[in-house]
Design a protein around this motif. Structure first.
Motif, PDB file in Angstrom:
ATOM      1  N   ASP A  70       0.791  -1.019  -0.189  1.00 39.49           N
ATOM      2  CA  ASP A  70      -0.004  -0.209  -0.232  1.00 39.49           C
ATOM      3  C   ASP A  70       0.847   1.252   0.402  1.00 39.49           C
ATOM      4  O   ASP A  70       1.171   1.813   1.432  1.00 39.49           O
ATOM      5  CB  ASP A  70      -0.984  -0.312   1.173  1.00 39.49           C
ATOM      6  CG  ASP A  70      -1.732   1.390   1.066  1.00 39.49           C
ATOM      7  OD1 ASP A  70      -1.853   1.623   0.128  1.00 39.49           O
ATOM      8  OD2 ASP A  70      -2.546   1.050   1.981  1.00 39.49           O
ATOM      9  N   ILE A  71       1.328   1.745  -1.481  1.00 44.25           N
ATOM     10  CA  ILE A  71       2.583   2.564  -1.365  1.00 44.25           C
ATOM     11  C   ILE A  71       2.109   3.567  -2.657  1.00 44.25           C
ATOM     12  O   ILE A  71       1.399   3.216  -3.231  1.00 44.25           O
ATOM     13  CB  ILE A  71       4.090   2.333  -1.857  1.00 44.25           C
ATOM     14  CG1 ILE A  71       3.900   1.373  -2.755  1.00 44.25           C
ATOM     15  CG2 ILE A  71       4.996   1.422  -0.286  1.00 44.25           C
ATOM     16  CD1 ILE A  71       5.098   0.726  -3.177  1.00 44.25           C
ATOM     17  N   GLN A  72       2.525   4.226  -1.900  1.00 45.12           N
ATOM     18  CA  GLN A  72       2.360   5.828  -3.518  1.00 45.12           C
ATOM     19  C   GLN A  72       3.045   4.894  -5.106  1.00 45.12           C
ATOM     20  O   GLN A  72       3.460   4.359  -4.461  1.00 45.12           O
ATOM     21  CB  GLN A  72       2.869   6.966  -3.102  1.00 45.12           C
ATOM     22  CG  GLN A  72       1.827   7.871  -1.661  1.00 45.12           C
ATOM     23  CD  GLN A  72       0.651   8.507  -2.228  1.00 45.12           C
ATOM     24  OE1 GLN A  72      -0.056   8.490  -3.045  1.00 45.12           O
ATOM     25  NE2 GLN A  72      -0.846   8.007  -1.066  1.00 45.12           N
ATOM     26  N   ARG A  73       2.793   6.109  -5.420  1.00 45.11           N
ATOM     27  CA  ARG A  73       3.760   6.049  -7.238  1.00 45.11           C
ATOM     28  C   ARG A  73       5.075   6.367  -6.948  1.00 45.11           C
ATOM     29  O   ARG A  73       5.213   7.306  -6.086  1.00 45.11           O
ATOM     30  CB  ARG A  73       3.096   5.903  -8.026  1.00 45.11           C
ATOM     31  CG  ARG A  73       3.431   6.159  -9.831  1.00 45.11           C
ATOM     32  CD  ARG A  73       2.926   6.190 -10.215  1.00 45.11           C
ATOM     33  NE  ARG A  73       1.762   5.414 -11.148  1.00 45.11           N
ATOM     34  CZ  ARG A  73       1.080   5.899 -11.770  1.00 45.11           C
ATOM     35  NH1 ARG A  73       0.974   6.758 -13.093  1.00 45.11           N
ATOM     36  NH2 ARG A  73      -0.315   5.233 -11.542  1.00 45.11           N
ATOM     37  N   LEU A  74       5.815   5.690  -7.210  1.00 43.90           N
ATOM     38  CA  LEU A  74       7.714   5.524  -7.392  1.00 43.90           C
ATOM     39  C   LEU A  74       7.875   6.491  -8.133  1.00 43.90           C
ATOM     40  O   LEU A  74       6.923   6.730  -9.362  1.00 43.90           O
ATOM     41  CB  LEU A  74       8.373   4.258  -7.656  1.00 43.90           C
ATOM     42  CG  LEU A  74       8.037   3.146  -6.738  1.00 43.90           C
ATOM     43  CD1 LEU A  74       9.251   2.051  -6.744  1.00 43.90           C
ATOM     44  CD2 LEU A  74       8.017   3.798  -5.095  1.00 43.90           C
ATOM     45  N   THR A  75       9.272   7.540  -8.283  1.00 42.05           N
ATOM     46  CA  THR A  75       9.526   8.665  -8.710  1.00 42.05           C
ATOM     47  C   THR A  75      11.081   8.498  -8.839  1.00 42.05           C
ATOM     48  O   THR A  75      11.055   8.395  -7.846  1.00 42.05           O
ATOM     49  CB  THR A  75       8.715  10.159  -8.787  1.00 42.05           C
ATOM     50  OG1 THR A  75       9.123  10.836 -10.147  1.00 42.05           O
ATOM     51  CG2 THR A  75       8.802  10.388  -7.704  1.00 42.05           C
ATOM     52  N   GLN A  76      11.232   9.090  -9.816  1.00 46.24           N
ATOM     53  CA  GLN A  76      13.257   9.425  -9.660  1.00 46.24           C
ATOM     54  C   GLN A  76      13.055  10.270  -8.739  1.00 46.24           C
ATOM     55  O   GLN A  76      12.308  11.476  -8.693  1.00 46.24           O
ATOM     56  CB  GLN A  76      14.131   9.742 -11.032  1.00 46.24           C
ATOM     57  CG  GLN A  76      13.574   8.596 -12.081  1.00 46.24           C
ATOM     58  CD  GLN A  76      14.397   8.008 -13.613  1.00 46.24           C
ATOM     59  OE1 GLN A  76      15.519   9.502 -13.210  1.00 46.24           O
ATOM     60  NE2 GLN A  76      13.700   8.116 -14.529  1.00 46.24           N
ATOM     61  N   ILE A 130       9.386   4.101   0.749  1.00 44.79           N
ATOM     62  CA  ILE A 130       9.837   2.953  -0.453  1.00 44.79           C
ATOM     63  C   ILE A 130      11.447   3.986  -1.171  1.00 44.79           C
ATOM     64  O   ILE A 130      11.329   5.019  -1.244  1.00 44.79           O
ATOM     65  CB  ILE A 130       9.299   2.018  -1.287  1.00 44.79           C
ATOM     66  CG1 ILE A 130       8.074   1.858  -0.607  1.00 44.79           C
ATOM     67  CG2 ILE A 130       9.319   1.799  -2.080  1.00 44.79           C
ATOM     68  CD1 ILE A 130       8.479   0.661  -0.117  1.00 44.79           C
ATOM     69  N   VAL A 131      12.527   2.858  -1.667  1.00 46.43           N
ATOM     70  CA  VAL A 131      13.376   3.384  -1.797  1.00 46.43           C
ATOM     71  C   VAL A 131      14.453   2.204  -2.095  1.00 46.43           C
ATOM     72  O   VAL A 131      14.693   1.545  -2.331  1.00 46.43           O
ATOM     73  CB  VAL A 131      14.907   4.244  -1.150  1.00 46.43           C
ATOM     74  CG1 VAL A 131      16.417   4.590  -1.672  1.00 46.43           C
ATOM     75  CG2 VAL A 131      14.686   5.232  -0.547  1.00 46.43           C
ATOM     76  N   TRP A 133      14.624   5.421  -7.249  1.00 47.88           N
ATOM     77  CA  TRP A 133      13.533   5.719  -7.269  1.00 47.88           C
ATOM     78  C   TRP A 133      13.040   5.840  -5.372  1.00 47.88           C
ATOM     79  O   TRP A 133      13.453   5.476  -5.465  1.00 47.88           O
ATOM     80  CB  TRP A 133      12.637   4.668  -8.337  1.00 47.88           C
ATOM     81  CG  TRP A 133      13.395   4.780  -9.103  1.00 47.88           C
ATOM     82  CD1 TRP A 133      14.422   3.923  -9.972  1.00 47.88           C
ATOM     83  CD2 TRP A 133      12.323   4.900 -10.689  1.00 47.88           C
ATOM     84  NE1 TRP A 133      14.119   4.398 -11.290  1.00 47.88           N
ATOM     85  CE2 TRP A 133      13.661   4.952 -11.549  1.00 47.88           C
ATOM     86  CE3 TRP A 133      11.072   5.748 -10.826  1.00 47.88           C
ATOM     87  CZ2 TRP A 133      12.473   4.901 -12.948  1.00 47.88           C
ATOM     88  CZ3 TRP A 133      10.693   5.408 -11.981  1.00 47.88           C
ATOM     89  CH2 TRP A 133      11.321   5.793 -13.061  1.00 47.88           C
ATOM     90  N   VAL A 134      12.176   6.615  -5.898  1.00 48.38           N
ATOM     91  CA  VAL A 134      11.327   6.571  -4.536  1.00 48.38           C
ATOM     92  C   VAL A 134      10.111   6.746  -4.404  1.00 48.38           C
ATOM     93  O   VAL A 134       9.747   7.465  -5.333  1.00 48.38           O
ATOM     94  CB  VAL A 134      11.881   8.359  -3.332  1.00 48.38           C
ATOM     95  CG1 VAL A 134      13.319   8.059  -3.316  1.00 48.38           C
ATOM     96  CG2 VAL A 134      12.025   9.527  -4.153  1.00 48.38           C
ATOM     97  N   GLU A 135       9.742   6.928  -3.254  1.00 48.95           N
ATOM     98  CA  GLU A 135       8.023   6.628  -2.996  1.00 48.95           C
ATOM     99  C   GLU A 135       7.706   8.708  -4.083  1.00 48.95           C
ATOM    100  O   GLU A 135       8.343   9.185  -3.067  1.00 48.95           O
ATOM    101  CB  GLU A 135       7.369   6.373  -1.970  1.00 48.95           C
ATOM    102  CG  GLU A 135       5.898   6.508  -1.882  1.00 48.95           C
ATOM    103  CD  GLU A 135       5.631   6.082  -0.338  1.00 48.95           C
ATOM    104  OE1 GLU A 135       4.665   5.320  -0.497  1.00 48.95           O
ATOM    105  OE2 GLU A 135       6.110   6.082   0.387  1.00 48.95           O
TER     106      GLU A 135
END
Length: 921
Positions: free
Chosen positions: A806-812, A855-856, A839-841
């Motif tokens: 249950d996490i947000q979308r990842l982005t660079q 999240i990393v 990439w991080v949340e």
């Protein structure tokens, strides 16, 4: 106990017949000679103590007899080759055929299905069986439906090759492959089913299964509890908002869920609960009432915590609600009148547009996407000039004819008009009101169904010209143009050659009129034909069965004919976007489903089994180890009985037996030192700050993780105020996570599937502020795939895991992220490798945790870069090399730990002057 017995099988069960000789062993072992006595000389004394009576042999104690019988029984059972969760096969030379449902319905339980499939594949490989695999959701490019054997290497990695797709299952493959199956010699056929049917006939499916069951043996694997995911069937614009229709299978247990509305960047714009009315209800609807500006940012709807492409609905420009200006006069009353054209226009436009009513001059200043103008005479020169510029800049003008236009001269028309109007039902007319003809092929209305009851009694006529047919979008049965259109700059002018009310035609009160206005709303923002090449739309951004992005290399283009609601084979293409970035079309699972019902497998003559999470486990070694241990215990007992308790430890033979017994403990499975968090471990985790790492089961990787976090902890103590103690290992299914601020998780290709309980534990840890660094450690291998580590086996395993969290979308990591300045100023994050992405949340709109990403994700193998041995020296070499790279890796580790512990404090404006000064700006 029942589950244990049902999963217990024997490789050579005939050996168990040896258990019948246990009574004979009982008879042989039940007697034991008396223990010898040690007597001191002289011999005379020895002779005097000789008893005159005859002594009989003593009986063996019952408990010792049972012990030896148990040893014999353990050896016999072990030699029979017992194992748990072994696939029951009827022979060793018969070919194997696996039919695997790998569609979006299979994604929810794919972990347990994958574990079952891997277990069976290993057994097939060990037995050197000939195996054929047919995936039912993959587009069947094999026109002759011939079976091709799988190579042994491919069989050992079957779970990496077969994965859920967003295409639907085509159960016709059973009938199509029947001729190929009939040519095999008594095949063993296995079907891994999702348990549901969404297209086709269930009767035809059962008949096909019965036919192939006659060729050999048929075994069907299914879920113990059939729970289908809720799916989004359709999305529609309504006057009150956007309505989302959701369907679930019959008698599915009610589970609370949320429907999320996301933007292109993954931001949650709104969420609503999904509530079904009672147990028997199979459908429900959720309506989102959003402002027009926010509504046009919508990119997708998805059902939270549902791991299926069927629970995702992508939106393209067809679902964007555009603003249309409706020209009015300031002197008009607000009360609508059935005699006014704007009344009919407003009701027809309302489902697809946000309507702004104003004068023409005011509307041009407000710059809506479209302007609808009822029957109007020639416009003043200034207004005409303003309107022409607005159209050339990309605006779309919709005009309607009537008495005023018929007697006026206007330049804002798509085609030149004849003066006056054509009257088809007047006193001087010989004809009757005309009916509509077929829509031209070049028209955006070409796929619309013409209503035969619509008639036109009056219209304005276009002057004939060579270009007239190309500008005609709708026509009467006699070929007379009814709707014409022409490009003006970047915009369009569209003319209905009849009125927008019932004076000249009943088109204005028909459903066709509403559909025509809907198609016009797509103009300028959506035109599939503009992106099609030879009638095909290229794949742009597609999804797999889990609803995650996939590689486009092997995907099919979408045929324009597929857009027809009456098209067959609706589940042939993958879900996602097709076309071009400027003109893209969304293909979704929901609209392609005919029905959603469980398959009645009781009608099929087949063996039914359930997917099992456990691996195939051989019990031979544990049973032989137990027998060896009992033999050693028996030896100790015999020494005690023969020598007495005082000589037990002093005897050399006894010491040898004890040493052998202790050494034999290594034969038993090692006890799990982390079986549970005991008091000592809890104290270690809580009394001092510690980092932790996930135990993968690979000794080399786990040792590197330990050495890496040990090195990072040492640097934290030396450079910062963090007194980090030695790191601790974590066995995910057993140990608690909440005591550690940061956890390092090395991803391996063969990492065991994570249970739902462990996923809940991870989600709780992330929710309360913990951070996990996922490291696929494969950037060197990923370089072969243009740096995309997600295409590697480790990357695919990571994607499967992240899809369940249950996490947000990842982005660079952006250049201004707090992670780039939480302790050191840095823009790259090297580990053992230096060119991998981080990439991080995306926490831009997340609440809680001080905006810290939970999240990393990366692939640079940071543990190897941090790792030190017991002398404090580096363990692994850097690639491409250099201690500077190792130093930067340590700086990244320190930044990450400081970011985890201190949060976003470096984002405060008070730090900006110092940071700019440090940067020399």
């Amino acid at each position: 106990m029942t589950a244990f017995l049902t999963s217990l099988t024997f490789a050579t069960p005939w050996i168990l017949s040896a258990l019948l000789i246990l009574p004979a062993i009982w008879w042989l072992l039940r007697l034991m000679p008396p223990a010898p006595k040690k007597v001191r000389f002289p011999a005379i004394q020895f002779l005097l103590q000789i008893a005159g009576k005859e002594e009989s042999r003593a009986k063996m104690p019952l408990w010792l007899l049972l012990l030896r019988l148990m040893i014999a029984a353990l050896v016999i059972v072990a030699l029979a080759g017992p194992s748990l969760n072994r696939t029951e096969l009827t022979g060793t030379d018969r070919p194997i055929v696996l039919f695997i449902d790998n569609d979006w319905l299979s994604a929810g339980n794919w972990d347990i299905k994958e574990a079952t499939l891997n277990r069976m594949a290993k057994e097939f490989y060990a037995q050197d069986r000939l195996v054929y695999i047919v995936t039912t959701a993959h587009p069947q490019n094999n026109s002759d439906y011939s079976l091709k054997a799988v190579s042994p290497d491919s069989l050992s990695a079957i779970s990496r090759q077969v994965h859920p797709l967003s295409q639907g299952v085509d159960h016709r493959v059973f009938e199509q492959y029947y001729p190929a199956l009939s040519r095999l010699q008594s095949p063993e056929i296995f079907w891994f089913t999702n348990g549901y049917t969404t297209t086709g006939s269930e009767t035809a499916l059962i008949d096909a299964l019965e036919k192939i069951a006659d060729l050999g043996s048929l075994t069907i694997y299914r879920d113990k509890e059939l729970i289908g995911p809720p799916i989004i069937r359709s999305v529609s614009n309504s006057g009150g908002g956007i309505t989302v229709e959701i369907t679930r299978p019959a008698n599915s247990p009610a589970r609370p869920s949320m429907l999320l509305a996301r933007s292109e960047s993954g931001k949650i714009l709104e969420k609503m609960p999904v509530v079904f009315d009672g147990i028997t209800s199979q459908s429900t609807s959720v309506t989102f009432k959003l402002p027009n500006e926010i509504r046009n940012d919508l990119s997708r709807f998805e059902i939270q915590n549902s791991k299926s492409a069927g629970s995702v609905f992508l939106l393209d420009d067809r679902w964007k609600r555009r603003t249309i200006g409706l020209v009015t006069n300031s002197a008009e009353e607000d009360t609508p009148s059935l005699l006014e054209e704007n009344y009919y226009l407003e009701n027809a436009l309302l489902p697809f547009y946000d309507i702004k009513k104003n004068t023409l001059s005011q509307l041009i200043e407000e710059d809506p996407a479209l302007i609808a103008m009822r029957d109007t005479a020639a416009l003043p020169a200034k207004q005409s000039s303003m309107l022409e510029k607005w159209i050339s800049d990309g605006g779309i003008l919709i005009r309607f004819a009537g008495p005023k236009l018929a007697n006026a001269r206007s330049g804002l028309l798509p085609v030149p008009l004849r003066a006056g109007n054509r009257n088809l039902d007047g006193a001087m007319s010989w004809g009757k009101p005309a009916k509509l003809g077929k829509m031209p092929e070049n028209s955006p209305f070409s796929h619309l169904t013409v209503d035969p009851d619509i008639t036109v009694s009056k219209q304005v006529l276009a002057n004939p010209s060579p270009e007239l047919s190309q500008k005609t979008w709708a026509q009467l049965a006699d070929g007379t143009p009814l709707v014409t259109a022409d490009d003006r700059g970047r915009g369009k002018i569209i003319l209905f050659h009849t009125t927008a009310k019932m004076a000249w035609s009943d088109l204005a009160i028909s459903g066709l009129f509403v559909e025509m206005l809907r198609e016009i709303s797509f103009l300028g923002s959506f035109s599939p034909s503009q992106s099609a090449s030879d009638g095909l739309l290229a794949p742009l951004a597609l999804l797999d069965g889990f609803g995650r992005p996939i590689d486009l290399a092997s995907q099919q283009s979408l045929s324009l004919s597929y857009l027809d609601p009456q098209a067959t084979d609706r589940g042939l293409y993958a879900s996602g976007y097709y076309g071009s970035p400027q003109n893209r079309i969304a293909n979704n699972v929901g609209p392609n489903i005919d029905r959603y019902e469980p398959i009645n497998l009781t009608k099929v003559t087949a063996t039914t089994r359930f997917y099992e999470e456990g691996k195939s486990l051989s019990l031979m070694a544990p049973l032989l180890s137990a027998a060896l241990g009992l033999i050693l215990i028996d030896s100790l007992i015999m020494i005690f009985l023969l020598n007495g308790s005082r000589l037990l430890i002093r005897s050399a033979s006894t010491k040898a037996v004890i040493i052998t017994f202790i050494a034999s403990l290594s034969v038993f499975p090692a006890s799990d030192s982390y079986a549970k968090d005991d008091l000592d471990r809890l104290l270690q985790a809580t009394l001092e700050t510690r980092l932790a790492y996930i135990v993968t089961g690979d000794t080399q990787i786990d040792e590197m993780s330990k050495a890496g976090l040990t090195g990072l902890s040492k640097q934290l103590r030396r450079r910062t105020a963090i007194e980090a103690a030695q790191p601790l290992p974590i066995k995910l299914e057993q140990n608690e996570l909440i005591f550690f601020p940061m956890i390092y998780w090395p991803i391996t290709a063969d990492f065991e599937p994570v249970s739902d309980q462990a996923i809940e534990k991870i989600n709780h840890y992330l929710k309360i502020g913990g951070t996990i660094l996922f490291d696929t450690r494969n950037q060197l291998a990923a370089g072969v795939s243009n740096g995309n580590f997600t295409r590697t086996p480790e990357g695919m395993r990571l994607r499967s895991l992240l899809s369940r969290l249950d996490i947000q979308r990842l982005t660079q990591v952006p250049t201004d992220h707090v992670l780039t300045r939480s302790f050191y100023l840095m823009q790259s994050f090297p580990g053992r490798y230096h060119d991998g992405e981080l990439w991080v949340e995306n926490t831009l709109n997340a609440a809680g945790n001080d905006g810290v990403a939970s999240i990393v994700v990366g692939s640079n193998d940071w543990a190897a870069a941090w790792a030190i041995n017991f002398e404090g020296r580096p363990v692994a070499a850097m690639v491409p090399g250099g201690e500077r790279q190792r130093e930067m890796a340590f700086r990244f580790g320190i930044n990450l730990v400081m970011y985890t512990l201190a949060g976003n404090y470096k984002a405060d404006q008070v730090h900006i002057p110092a940071i700019l000064e440090r940067l020399g700006q």
